[in-house]
Design a protein around this motif. Structure first.
Motif, PDB file in Angstrom:
ATOM      1  N   GLN A  21       0.841  -1.204   0.000  1.00 23.57           N
ATOM      2  CA  GLN A  21       0.000   0.000   0.000  1.00 23.57           C
ATOM      3  C   GLN A  21       0.879   1.258   0.000  1.00 23.57           C
ATOM      4  OE1 GLN A  21      -2.030   0.878   3.597  1.00 23.57           O
ATOM      5  NE2 GLN A  21      -3.793   1.769   2.586  1.00 23.57           N
TER       6      GLN A  21
ATOM      7  N   ARG B 136       2.367   1.779  -3.448  1.00 22.77           N
ATOM      8  CA  ARG B 136       1.421   2.362  -4.410  1.00 22.77           C
ATOM      9  C   ARG B 136       1.173   3.832  -4.093  1.00 22.77           C
ATOM     10  NH1 ARG B 136      -4.535   1.104  -3.493  1.00 22.77           N
ATOM     11  NH2 ARG B 136      -3.980   2.615  -1.907  1.00 22.77           N
ATOM     12  N   ASP B 137       0.980   4.128  -2.787  1.00 21.35           N
ATOM     13  CA  ASP B 137       0.700   5.506  -2.401  1.00 21.35           C
ATOM     14  C   ASP B 137       1.868   6.422  -2.753  1.00 21.35           C
ATOM     15  OD1 ASP B 137      -1.664   4.613  -1.536  1.00 21.35           O
ATOM     16  OD2 ASP B 137      -1.303   4.884   0.604  1.00 21.35           O
TER      17      ASP B 137
ATOM     18  N   ARG C  50       1.595   9.670  -4.955  1.00 20.31           N
ATOM     19  CA  ARG C  50       2.034  10.960  -4.423  1.00 20.31           C
ATOM     20  C   ARG C  50       3.093  11.599  -5.320  1.00 20.31           C
ATOM     21  NH1 ARG C  50       1.461  12.210   1.450  1.00 20.31           N
ATOM     22  NH2 ARG C  50      -0.305  10.952   2.091  1.00 20.31           N
TER      23      ARG C  50
ATOM     24  N   LEU D   6       1.408  13.065  -8.220  1.00 23.02           N
ATOM     25  CA  LEU D   6       0.673  14.285  -7.876  1.00 23.02           C
ATOM     26  C   LEU D   6       1.624  15.451  -7.660  1.00 23.02           C
ATOM     27  CD1 LEU D   6      -1.982  12.865  -5.392  1.00 23.02           C
ATOM     28  CD2 LEU D   6      -2.449  13.996  -7.542  1.00 23.02           C
TER      29      LEU D   6
ATOM     30  N   HIS E  93       1.977  18.927  -9.547  1.00 21.29           N
ATOM     31  CA  HIS E  93       1.833  20.156  -8.777  1.00 21.29           C
ATOM     32  C   HIS E  93       3.017  21.093  -9.045  1.00 21.29           C
ATOM     33  CE1 HIS E  93      -0.302  22.233  -5.673  1.00 21.29           C
ATOM     34  NE2 HIS E  93       0.809  22.423  -4.983  1.00 21.29           N
TER      35      HIS E  93
ATOM     36  N   ILE F 105      -7.981   6.694  -9.784  1.00 21.36           N
ATOM     37  CA  ILE F 105      -7.077   6.674  -8.620  1.00 21.36           C
ATOM     38  C   ILE F 105      -7.900   6.625  -7.336  1.00 21.36           C
ATOM     39  CG2 ILE F 105      -5.336   8.017  -7.361  1.00 21.36           C
ATOM     40  CD1 ILE F 105      -4.132   6.927  -9.850  1.00 21.36           C
TER      41      ILE F 105
ATOM     42  N   TYR G  70      -8.572   3.771  -4.016  1.00 20.55           N
ATOM     43  CA  TYR G  70      -8.681   4.005  -2.574  1.00 20.55           C
ATOM     44  C   TYR G  70     -10.011   3.491  -2.024  1.00 20.55           C
ATOM     45  CZ  TYR G  70      -4.475   6.836  -2.688  1.00 20.55           C
ATOM     46  OH  TYR G  70      -3.184   7.248  -2.830  1.00 20.55           O
TER      47      TYR G  70
ATOM     48  N   ALA H 142      -5.518   4.764   3.671  1.00 18.54           N
ATOM     49  CA  ALA H 142      -6.294   4.969   2.437  1.00 18.54           C
ATOM     50  C   ALA H 142      -7.068   6.279   2.516  1.00 18.54           C
ATOM     51  CB  ALA H 142      -7.246   3.792   2.228  1.00 18.54           C
TER      52      ALA H 142
ATOM     53  N   ALA I 118      -6.212   8.887   4.257  1.00 15.36           N
ATOM     54  CA  ALA I 118      -5.225   9.967   4.120  1.00 15.36           C
ATOM     55  C   ALA I 118      -4.842  10.148   2.655  1.00 15.36           C
ATOM     56  CB  ALA I 118      -3.987   9.630   4.960  1.00 15.36           C
ATOM     57  N   GLY I 119      -4.777   9.045   1.940  1.00 18.67           N
ATOM     58  CA  GLY I 119      -4.447   9.108   0.516  1.00 18.67           C
ATOM     59  C   GLY I 119      -5.483   9.883  -0.254  1.00 18.67           C
TER      60      GLY I 119
ATOM     61  N   PHE J  31      -5.206  13.600   0.619  1.00 18.98           N
ATOM     62  CA  PHE J  31      -4.068  14.238  -0.036  1.00 18.98           C
ATOM     63  C   PHE J  31      -4.368  14.510  -1.509  1.00 18.98           C
ATOM     64  CE2 PHE J  31       0.054  13.931  -2.252  1.00 18.98           C
ATOM     65  CZ  PHE J  31       0.719  14.970  -1.623  1.00 18.98           C
ATOM     66  N   ARG J  32      -4.965  13.518  -2.141  1.00 19.75           N
ATOM     67  CA  ARG J  32      -5.307  13.638  -3.568  1.00 19.75           C
ATOM     68  C   ARG J  32      -6.248  14.818  -3.784  1.00 19.75           C
ATOM     69  NH1 ARG J  32      -5.581  13.783  -8.529  1.00 19.75           N
ATOM     70  NH2 ARG J  32      -7.242  12.857  -9.728  1.00 19.75           N
TER      71      ARG J  32
ATOM     72  N   MET K 208      -4.547  18.206  -3.301  1.00 23.80           N
ATOM     73  CA  MET K 208      -3.729  18.581  -4.454  1.00 23.80           C
ATOM     74  C   MET K 208      -4.603  19.056  -5.615  1.00 23.80           C
ATOM     75  SD  MET K 208      -0.693  18.110  -3.427  1.00 23.80           S
ATOM     76  CE  MET K 208       0.552  17.831  -4.615  1.00 23.80           C
TER      77      MET K 208
ATOM     78  N   GLN L 245      -5.821  22.513  -4.917  1.00 24.99           N
ATOM     79  CA  GLN L 245      -4.750  23.501  -5.115  1.00 24.99           C
ATOM     80  C   GLN L 245      -4.512  23.764  -6.596  1.00 24.99           C
ATOM     81  OE1 GLN L 245      -1.193  22.436  -3.028  1.00 24.99           O
ATOM     82  NE2 GLN L 245      -2.109  22.727  -1.005  1.00 24.99           N
ATOM     83  N   GLU L 246      -4.572  22.695  -7.376  1.00 26.28           N
ATOM     84  CA  GLU L 246      -4.399  22.857  -8.825  1.00 26.28           C
ATOM     85  C   GLU L 246      -5.505  23.718  -9.410  1.00 26.28           C
ATOM     86  OE1 GLU L 246      -4.097  19.126 -10.828  1.00 26.28           O
ATOM     87  OE2 GLU L 246      -2.314  18.590  -9.694  1.00 26.28           O
TER      88      GLU L 246
END
Lengths: 156, 365
Positions: A134, A137-138, A142, A145, A149, B222, B226, B333, B335-336, B339-340, B343, B346-347
């Motif tokens: 996990q 993959r994360d 990240r 991303l 960014h 994506i 999750y 998961a 948190a993932g 975060f996604r 982001m 923000q974009e």
């Protein structure tokens, strides 16, 4: 306590030992440090490659122009590893003694508690591996991303 | 598969030899006169004695042999080399040059020659080989994968099978190696079970996955990953919640026997077993009877539960530890996803700031 002579004899005997000789013995010894065998990979597994390609395509289709094929393939590959490990974990949980009638909680499991404990320990071991997958993959998600960014700010 | 391929190649070599033999056999339908005459010239070139020349001529077509013996008899030449030279010039002049003037044989002739030894039987035999090979490969896909898993673990089935038979870590345990060869049925069962669960997951309805999916509303593939992760962790949590109490309920009768050994030993064995069984099932009569016995010892049912818990504490602890691992996976998961989405927002802000016109300054610049 061993005498000096015994220690010397043990050392001499240990030098004689050069591991298994037979093919079966070598095969057995090659798996001495194996934990669960899930990390084993082969050079070409067509089914697996096809599944990864399909998943990568799904990812690319859902994110048009945002992710390239290499990144999508890397994420898809990591995800497939994770799914396989999860599948094994689920299957193993179902094989645990006493889980057959988990829904009707009135019944009492009759199997030995030792088997149960061994099964739970195996599950824990596999769960740790699932966590590692996990994280892998994360990390890929990240990095993709963050790359986007940073690229966005650089464009500005 | 390798054996089938080897067999096929071996058959093809025999077939090739038969074809070559037919090319130089004047009585065969596949006879190639040009090739036979060229071969005769090559054989004559190597001949040093009269016997060798005669032997070479014996192999030639009767018509050619008779013509050569009639036009170039041995008595007309002093030495063997001269005789060979005379035969060669006659062969070139009478047979080879006319054949060469005709050019290469047409396709029909070549096909006719091939058909002479590539009979229906031969073709059927050749087609049979790949069929065997493909059959063996499909069987080998399963067996080979599982058997080679000792070294590599070539597919999902093998990987799963390896883990089911996770051995003890004692050195020299022969069972360890044997266990890896888990029965095929067990392997299929494990995979099938997971596939069935996959199908269940795919079914519409108020499943855990559907509920999570509705709550999160994934925006892309994506986020779908999750969602899968969360659903799996949630299902595991639900199972483990029940599973954590199992060892305690299993150990309750034993704990009761240990605590009330003196009182229960006084009873008839069958009566004792029935009483404990009825108590563990929650029968009110049995419970009151056991409560009376416990009270006599100054104990309660909670003491029995505590005793049972102590006896299975390592197992319960392991289940709880496993649960905490699953919980942390679920949190990871979540948190993932967070975060996604952060982001992405923000974009979007960045894009908005780029598209909006900049506020003008004091002096209009």
């Amino acid at each position: 306590m061993a005498t000096e002579r015994q220690i010397a004899a043990n050392r001499a005997n240990a030098k004689k030992s050069t591991g298994p000789k037979s093919r079966a013995g070598k095969a057995r010894a090659s798996a001495n440090s194996r934990q669960h065998g899930l990390a084993a990979r082969v050079a070409l597994d067509r089914e697996r490659v096809e599944a990864a390609r399909q998943l990568a395509q799904e990812i690319m289709d859902s994110l048009p122009g945002q992710i390239d094929l290499a990144q999508a393939m890397a994420i898809a590959d990591a995800e497939l590893d994770l799914r396989e490990a999860r599948a094994v974990s689920n299957g193993l949980l179902a094989l645990l003694p006493g889980t057959e009638g988990l829904v009707d909680s009135g019944a009492i499991p009759t199997s030995s508690s030792n088997d149960f404990a061994v099964g739970v320990l195996q599950l824990k071991r596999i769960e740790r591996y699932v966590r590692r997958l996990q994280v892998k993959r994360d990390r890929l998600v990240r990095s993709w991303l963050l790359e986007r960014h940073v690229g966005g700010f650089a464009g500005k | 598969m390798a054996k089938a391929n080897w067999g096929k190649r071996r058959c093809q070599r025999f077939l090739q030899a038969r074809g070559t033999d037919a090319t130089y056999d004047p009585d065969h339908r596949a006879y190639d006169e040009t090739a036979a005459i060229e071969a005769l010239i090559l054989t004559l070139n190597r001949a040093k004695q009269d016997e060798e020349v005669v032997e070479a001529l014996q192999c030639a077509d009767a018509r050619v042999r008779e013509h050569l013996l009639r036009t170039c008899p041995r008595r007309n030449f002093a030495t063997t080399a001269e005789w060979v030279e005379g035969l060669r010039s006659e062969i070139f002049k009478r047979f080879l040059f006319p054949l060469m003037r005709l050019g290469p044989p047409p396709d029909e002739v070549l096909m006719h020659r091939s058909a002479a030894f590539l009979t229906d039987e031969v073709i059927a035999q050749q087609l049979k080989k790949p069929r065997q090979s493909s059959m063996q490969s499909s069987i080998g896909l399963w067996i080979g994968c599982c058997e080679s898993s000792k070294r590599s673990g070539s597919c999902r089935f093998a990987r799963c099978a390896n883990f089911i038979a996770l051995p003890s870590r004692k050195k020299g345990n022969r069972l360890r190696f044997q266990q890896r060869k888990t029965s095929m049925v067990e392997r299929v069962r494990l995979i099938k079970q997971d596939e069935d669960e996959d199908q269940d997951r795919a079914k519409p309805g108020p499943s855990i996955r559907c509920a999570i999916r509705n709550a999160i509303n994934p925006r892309d593939a994506i986020e779908e990953l999750y969602v899968d992760e969360l659903a799996d962790a949630a299902r595991l949590q639900a199972k483990l919640r029940d599973l954590g109490l199992r060892p305690i309920s299993t150990a309750l009768p034993d704990a009761l026997y240990e605590l009330l050994s003196d009182e229960l030993d006084g009873l008839d064995p069958s009566e004792r077993v029935n009483l404990v069984d009825a108590w563990s099932r929650g029968d009110p009569m049995a419970r009151s009877e056991i409560a009376a016995l416990l009270q006599r010892r100054g104990l309660t049912e909670e003491d029995v539960s505590a005793h049972a818990l102590l006896s299975v504490l390592p197992t319960v602890s392991a289940v709880e530890s496993f649960r905490s691992l699953v919980s942390s996976r679920r949190d990871k998961a979540l948190a993932g996803i967070a975060f996604r989405r952060q982001m992405v927002s923000q974009e979007q802000q960045l894009q908005r700031s780029l598209t909006l016109p900049r506020p003008r300054g004091k002096h209009g610049d």
